[in-house]
Scaffold this motif. Structure first.
Motif, PDB file in Angstrom:
ATOM      1  N   VAL A  97       0.830  -1.207   0.000  1.00  0.00           N
ATOM      2  CA  VAL A  97       0.000   0.000   0.000  1.00  0.00           C
ATOM      3  C   VAL A  97       0.862   1.253   0.000  1.00  0.00           C
ATOM      4  O   VAL A  97       0.601   2.210  -0.751  1.00  0.00           O
ATOM      5  CB  VAL A  97      -0.963  -0.019   1.206  1.00  0.00           C
ATOM      6  CG1 VAL A  97      -1.630   1.347   1.384  1.00  0.00           C
ATOM      7  CG2 VAL A  97      -2.023  -1.103   1.024  1.00  0.00           C
ATOM      8  N   GLU A  98       1.926   1.261   0.807  1.00  0.00           N
ATOM      9  CA  GLU A  98       2.802   2.431   0.850  1.00  0.00           C
ATOM     10  C   GLU A  98       3.438   2.686  -0.512  1.00  0.00           C
ATOM     11  O   GLU A  98       3.508   3.833  -0.981  1.00  0.00           O
ATOM     12  CB  GLU A  98       3.885   2.244   1.907  1.00  0.00           C
ATOM     13  CG  GLU A  98       4.804   3.465   2.056  1.00  0.00           C
ATOM     14  CD  GLU A  98       5.862   3.292   3.126  1.00  0.00           C
ATOM     15  OE1 GLU A  98       6.843   4.066   3.116  1.00  0.00           O
ATOM     16  OE2 GLU A  98       5.717   2.386   3.971  1.00  0.00           O
ATOM     17  N   GLY A  99       3.915   1.617  -1.153  1.00  0.00           N
ATOM     18  CA  GLY A  99       4.517   1.771  -2.470  1.00  0.00           C
ATOM     19  C   GLY A  99       3.528   2.273  -3.500  1.00  0.00           C
ATOM     20  O   GLY A  99       3.849   3.145  -4.328  1.00  0.00           O
ATOM     21  N   LEU A 100       2.310   1.747  -3.471  1.00  0.00           N
ATOM     22  CA  LEU A 100       1.291   2.185  -4.427  1.00  0.00           C
ATOM     23  C   LEU A 100       0.861   3.620  -4.165  1.00  0.00           C
ATOM     24  O   LEU A 100       0.599   4.381  -5.104  1.00  0.00           O
ATOM     25  CB  LEU A 100       0.092   1.238  -4.374  1.00  0.00           C
ATOM     26  CG  LEU A 100       0.357  -0.186  -4.902  1.00  0.00           C
ATOM     27  CD1 LEU A 100      -0.849  -1.083  -4.656  1.00  0.00           C
ATOM     28  CD2 LEU A 100       0.701  -0.154  -6.382  1.00  0.00           C
ATOM     29  N   ARG A 101       0.798   3.999  -2.908  1.00  0.00           N
ATOM     30  CA  ARG A 101       0.439   5.386  -2.589  1.00  0.00           C
ATOM     31  C   ARG A 101       1.447   6.365  -3.185  1.00  0.00           C
ATOM     32  O   ARG A 101       1.096   7.470  -3.569  1.00  0.00           O
ATOM     33  CB  ARG A 101       0.368   5.572  -1.077  1.00  0.00           C
ATOM     34  CG  ARG A 101      -0.919   5.079  -0.452  1.00  0.00           C
ATOM     35  CD  ARG A 101      -0.882   5.144   1.054  1.00  0.00           C
ATOM     36  NE  ARG A 101      -2.198   4.852   1.631  1.00  0.00           N
ATOM     37  CZ  ARG A 101      -2.390   4.447   2.865  1.00  0.00           C
ATOM     38  NH1 ARG A 101      -1.352   4.286   3.686  1.00  0.00           N
ATOM     39  NH2 ARG A 101      -3.616   4.203   3.309  1.00  0.00           N
ATOM     40  N   GLY A 102       2.700   5.935  -3.275  1.00  0.00           N
ATOM     41  CA  GLY A 102       3.721   6.800  -3.847  1.00  0.00           C
ATOM     42  C   GLY A 102       3.504   7.105  -5.309  1.00  0.00           C
ATOM     43  O   GLY A 102       4.078   8.063  -5.840  1.00  0.00           O
ATOM     44  N   LEU A 103       2.671   6.299  -5.980  1.00  0.00           N
ATOM     45  CA  LEU A 103       2.384   6.521  -7.404  1.00  0.00           C
ATOM     46  C   LEU A 103       1.151   7.390  -7.613  1.00  0.00           C
ATOM     47  O   LEU A 103       0.831   7.733  -8.753  1.00  0.00           O
ATOM     48  CB  LEU A 103       2.192   5.174  -8.117  1.00  0.00           C
ATOM     49  CG  LEU A 103       3.407   4.242  -8.101  1.00  0.00           C
ATOM     50  CD1 LEU A 103       3.045   2.916  -8.771  1.00  0.00           C
ATOM     51  CD2 LEU A 103       4.595   4.881  -8.799  1.00  0.00           C
ATOM     52  N   GLY A 104       0.457   7.717  -6.541  1.00  0.00           N
ATOM     53  CA  GLY A 104      -0.703   8.599  -6.645  1.00  0.00           C
ATOM     54  C   GLY A 104      -1.783   8.024  -7.547  1.00  0.00           C
ATOM     55  O   GLY A 104      -2.084   6.829  -7.513  1.00  0.00           O
ATOM     56  N   GLY A 105      -2.341   8.865  -8.386  1.00  0.00           N
ATOM     57  CA  GLY A 105      -3.437   8.474  -9.261  1.00  0.00           C
ATOM     58  C   GLY A 105      -3.044   7.500 -10.352  1.00  0.00           C
ATOM     59  O   GLY A 105      -3.915   6.937 -11.020  1.00  0.00           O
ATOM     60  N   GLU A 106      -1.743   7.263 -10.534  1.00  0.00           N
ATOM     61  CA  GLU A 106      -1.295   6.322 -11.554  1.00  0.00           C
ATOM     62  C   GLU A 106      -1.044   4.928 -10.990  1.00  0.00           C
ATOM     63  O   GLU A 106      -0.570   4.042 -11.702  1.00  0.00           O
ATOM     64  CB  GLU A 106      -0.011   6.841 -12.204  1.00  0.00           C
ATOM     65  CG  GLU A 106      -0.208   8.152 -12.950  1.00  0.00           C
ATOM     66  CD  GLU A 106       1.060   8.633 -13.617  1.00  0.00           C
ATOM     67  OE1 GLU A 106       2.120   7.992 -13.421  1.00  0.00           O
ATOM     68  OE2 GLU A 106       0.993   9.646 -14.330  1.00  0.00           O
ATOM     69  N   ALA A 107      -1.375   4.718  -9.726  1.00  0.00           N
ATOM     70  CA  ALA A 107      -1.136   3.422  -9.102  1.00  0.00           C
ATOM     71  C   ALA A 107      -2.059   2.362  -9.689  1.00  0.00           C
ATOM     72  O   ALA A 107      -3.251   2.611  -9.909  1.00  0.00           O
ATOM     73  CB  ALA A 107      -1.362   3.513  -7.595  1.00  0.00           C
ATOM     74  N   PRO A 108      -1.535   1.163  -9.933  1.00  0.00           N
ATOM     75  CA  PRO A 108      -2.398   0.080 -10.400  1.00  0.00           C
ATOM     76  C   PRO A 108      -3.246  -0.465  -9.268  1.00  0.00           C
ATOM     77  O   PRO A 108      -3.032  -0.159  -8.091  1.00  0.00           O
ATOM     78  CB  PRO A 108      -1.398  -0.980 -10.882  1.00  0.00           C
ATOM     79  CG  PRO A 108      -0.196  -0.758 -10.021  1.00  0.00           C
ATOM     80  CD  PRO A 108      -0.134   0.739  -9.809  1.00  0.00           C
ATOM     81  N   ARG A 109      -4.164  -1.292  -9.623  1.00  0.00           N
ATOM     82  CA  ARG A 109      -4.982  -1.984  -8.647  1.00  0.00           C
ATOM     83  C   ARG A 109      -4.163  -3.083  -7.973  1.00  0.00           C
ATOM     84  O   ARG A 109      -3.295  -3.697  -8.593  1.00  0.00           O
ATOM     85  CB  ARG A 109      -6.183  -2.599  -9.369  1.00  0.00           C
ATOM     86  CG  ARG A 109      -7.114  -3.408  -8.510  1.00  0.00           C
ATOM     87  CD  ARG A 109      -8.138  -4.096  -9.389  1.00  0.00           C
ATOM     88  NE  ARG A 109      -9.022  -4.952  -8.608  1.00  0.00           N
ATOM     89  CZ  ARG A 109      -9.795  -5.892  -9.123  1.00  0.00           C
ATOM     90  NH1 ARG A 109      -9.786  -6.081 -10.420  1.00  0.00           N
ATOM     91  NH2 ARG A 109     -10.558  -6.630  -8.348  1.00  0.00           N
ATOM     92  N   LEU A 110      -4.422  -3.341  -6.689  1.00  0.00           N
ATOM     93  CA  LEU A 110      -3.763  -4.398  -5.932  1.00  0.00           C
ATOM     94  C   LEU A 110      -4.728  -5.572  -5.773  1.00  0.00           C
ATOM     95  O   LEU A 110      -5.858  -5.405  -5.324  1.00  0.00           O
ATOM     96  CB  LEU A 110      -3.346  -3.883  -4.560  1.00  0.00           C
ATOM     97  CG  LEU A 110      -2.822  -4.929  -3.565  1.00  0.00           C
ATOM     98  CD1 LEU A 110      -1.537  -5.573  -4.076  1.00  0.00           C
ATOM     99  CD2 LEU A 110      -2.600  -4.291  -2.194  1.00  0.00           C
TER     100      LEU A 110
END
Length: 222
Positions: A97-110
């Motif tokens: 989650v922390e890593g995905l949050r770093g990508l903001g709106g471009e984060a993929p789905r987990l």
């Protein structure tokens, strides 16, 4: 065609997900800690492209690097024995989650592989409440339960958890299964089971046709 990265791609479930996704023509990045131990040639002959990349699921920077440009990030990590699971599964969920949050709106789905222990067998009774379960098994069940509890607090990352039936193991790929939400499912013979290949089918089906964003669901053989 989706771009899918799979942490834990060297494991039993992770490799089955890679194989299923590649067979459907998706572009898959198999993420392992030691790439030399996973030969991409094992996935040859499938329509989709498979590449292997190094990554530590407990390192948010690695998660962000691997996830950048992907459509879906799959977590199929495990911890070996019970204590290993307790030390890995929930911390991995937090790092993802922390890593995905770093990508903001471009984060993929987990999309995370879950456990069956927290599924209900009766109102207020869960699989892990059954008497006589070995301590190592309970540790694994509760590790997945802790990760699920954490993900249920997350509202700024799109996540899904897929819990298997009570028994998951080798078997044929039938492509047929049923799904539910919080209750343990059984098949026509009253057994709660699913083969690893059919679990992978259910997971990739969810990638292709999202129906469970922000929730846990489960699958079982018919």
């Amino acid at each position: 065609m989706a771009r899918i990265a799979v942490f834990g791609a060297g494991g039993t479930i992770g490799s089955a997900v890679v194989e299923e996704a590649a067979a459907r023509g998706h572009r898959v990045t198999a993420v392992v800690r030691t790439p030399s131990r996973l030969d991409p040639a094992r996935f040859a002959g499938r329509p989709g492209e498979v590449s292997v990349e190094a990554g530590d699921v407990l390192a948010p920077a690695d998660v962000a690097r691997v996830a950048a440009g992907q459509d879906v990030l799959v977590s199929a990590v495990g911890g070996g024995d019970g204590a290993g699971h307790r030390a890995l599964i929930e911390p991995a969920a937090r790092a993802l989650v922390e890593g995905l949050r770093g990508l903001g709106g471009e984060a993929p789905r987990l999309l995370a592989v879950g456990g069956a222990g927290s599924l209900e067998t009766a109102p207020g009774v869960r699989v892990w409440d059954a008497p006589g379960l070995p301590e190592a098994v309970l540790q694994i069940m509760h590790a997945h339960g802790d990760a699920l509890d954490y993900l249920r607090t997350v509202v700024d990352v799109r996540w899904t958890v897929l819990s298997p039936a009570a028994h998951i193991g080798p078997g044929p790929r039938t492509g047929r299964y049923r799904t539910g939400l919080e209750q343990l499912l059984t098949d026509a013979e009253g057994q709660s089971r699913i083969s690893v290949p059919d679990y992978a089918v259910a997971l990739v089906d969810e990638i292709e046709q999202p129906e469970h964003i922000g929730e846990r669901f489960t699958c079982c053989a018919l």
